[in-house]
Design an enzyme around this catalytic site. Structure first.
Site, PDB file in Angstrom:
ATOM      1  N   HIS A 132       4.506 -26.879  20.125  1.00  0.00           N
ATOM      2  CA  HIS A 132       3.716 -25.824  20.289  1.00  0.00           C
ATOM      3  C   HIS A 132       2.727 -26.285  21.908  1.00  0.00           C
ATOM      4  O   HIS A 132       1.954 -24.891  21.697  1.00  0.00           O
ATOM      5  CB  HIS A 132       2.685 -25.879  18.908  1.00  0.00           C
ATOM      6  N   GLU A 133       1.835 -27.025  21.715  1.00  0.00           N
ATOM      7  CA  GLU A 133       1.363 -26.926  22.934  1.00  0.00           C
ATOM      8  C   GLU A 133       1.362 -27.394  24.018  1.00  0.00           C
ATOM      9  O   GLU A 133       1.173 -26.274  25.302  1.00  0.00           O
ATOM     10  CB  GLU A 133       0.600 -28.506  22.367  1.00  0.00           C
ATOM     11  N   HIS A 136       1.987 -23.072  24.997  1.00  0.00           N
ATOM     12  CA  HIS A 136       1.137 -22.448  25.479  1.00  0.00           C
ATOM     13  C   HIS A 136       1.105 -23.202  26.897  1.00  0.00           C
ATOM     14  O   HIS A 136       0.399 -22.321  27.747  1.00  0.00           O
ATOM     15  CB  HIS A 136      -0.141 -23.527  24.690  1.00  0.00           C
ATOM     16  N   GLU A 207      -1.040 -17.335  19.622  1.00  0.00           N
ATOM     17  CA  GLU A 207      -0.276 -18.236  18.839  1.00  0.00           C
ATOM     18  C   GLU A 207       1.417 -18.201  18.094  1.00  0.00           C
ATOM     19  O   GLU A 207       1.942 -18.870  18.002  1.00  0.00           O
ATOM     20  CB  GLU A 207      -1.102 -18.196  17.626  1.00  0.00           C
TER      21      GLU A 207
END
EC number: 3.4.24.-
Length: 289
Positions: A132-133, A136, A207
């Protein structure tokens, strides 16, 4: 594309708010010019210093492969899979369970996790969080969020300085002839609130995309869904204390899902994120990794 346009519009609104504050407080063309200059300097500062600011706020400490071999190799493996340079790896000395990424581009990025998250997540769920990071970073969300946090912080600081001036009588009436009294009052009362709402809206638009990117990178949406549920419960018990302006960087927050909670939340409701991940699970091929 829709989220990118929305994010750009919200960032423009945030910078516009900073310019408007200067115009209303200082008054006239001088206030407008100062506001534009302040917005430009703030955005430029964020561009070059975003990673250092965020890491300092959370007191993150760099770690090597020898110091945290499991975490380091996981970040390395997922970075290779995503075809991006491996970001620097940091650990935040907190039992609060959370994680974030920062940096202006993949070549200047960092991933940080707390001691708490390392203690409570199994490897498949931690992998979902790291992915997930990394998403980003791939999407340049780390720069967007850092710029938003810095501009919002500048707005709040400016409003606070105006408030002190009003309370303690800084400056005479003649010194502030160009200022609009009503504008000054509204600035002190509403500008920080408006800046926070815009900043958090920017975070919420990113998100779902990061969750989806994690699911595709790991091939295991359900693991991230479990991690989000676990992290939300723990975040309410042991919050990660820091400057609220940087909360949107985190993977999870602890604000309730009511209307005001959604308005002032840096993330979509966890229930909605989990539902989206489980729906995506039906669309993905069988995990190949």
């Amino acid at each position: 594309m829709g989220n990118q346009v929305k994010t750009a519009a919200l960032l423009a609104a945030l910078s516009g708010l900073l310019i408007a504050i200067s115009y209303w407080v200082i008054g006239g063309s001088s206030g407008l010019i100062i506001g534009i200059g302040l917005a430009a300097v703030t955005n430029l500062f964020s561009w070059y210093q975003s990673d250092k600011i965020a890491l300092a706020v959370y007191q993150a400490q760099p770690v090597s492969e020898g110091e945290a071999p499991g975490l380091y190799r996981m970040v390395q493996r997922l970075s290779d899979r995503a075809n991006i340079p491996m970001p620097r790896v940091y650990i935040v000395p907190s039992q609060g369970a959370n994680a974030f990424a920062t940096g202006r581009d993949p070549e200047h990025a960092a991933v940080a996790v707390t001691e708490g998250i390392l203690n409570i997540l199994p490897d498949d769920e931690l992998e979902g969080v790291i992915a997930h990071e990394l998403t980003h970073i791939i999407n340049r969300d780390t720069l967007t969020q850092a710029v938003a946090a810095t501009v919002a912080g500048a707005i709040s600081f400016l409003a606070q300085m105006v408030s002190y001036s009003l309370w303690f009588g800084g400056g005479s009436r003649d010194d502030n002839r160009g200022a609009n009294p009503l504008g000054v009052l509204l600035t002190v009362m509403l500008a920080p609130l408006a800046a926070t709402i815009i900043q958090l809206a920017i975070s919420r638009t990113r998100e779902f995309s990061a969750d989806a990117g994690s699911a595709r990178l790991t091939g295991n949406p359900r693991a991230l869904a479990r991690a989000l549920q676990r992290l939300e419960a723990l975040a309410k018990q042991i919050p990660l204390n820091a400057n609220p302006a940087f909360e949107p960087l985190l993977i999870i927050n602890s604000i309730s899902g009511q209307f005001l909670g959604n308005l002032f939340s840096s993330h979509p409701a966890t229930e909605a994120r989990v539902a989206a991940l489980l729906k995506l699970e039906q669309q993905l091929p069988t995990k190949a990794y």
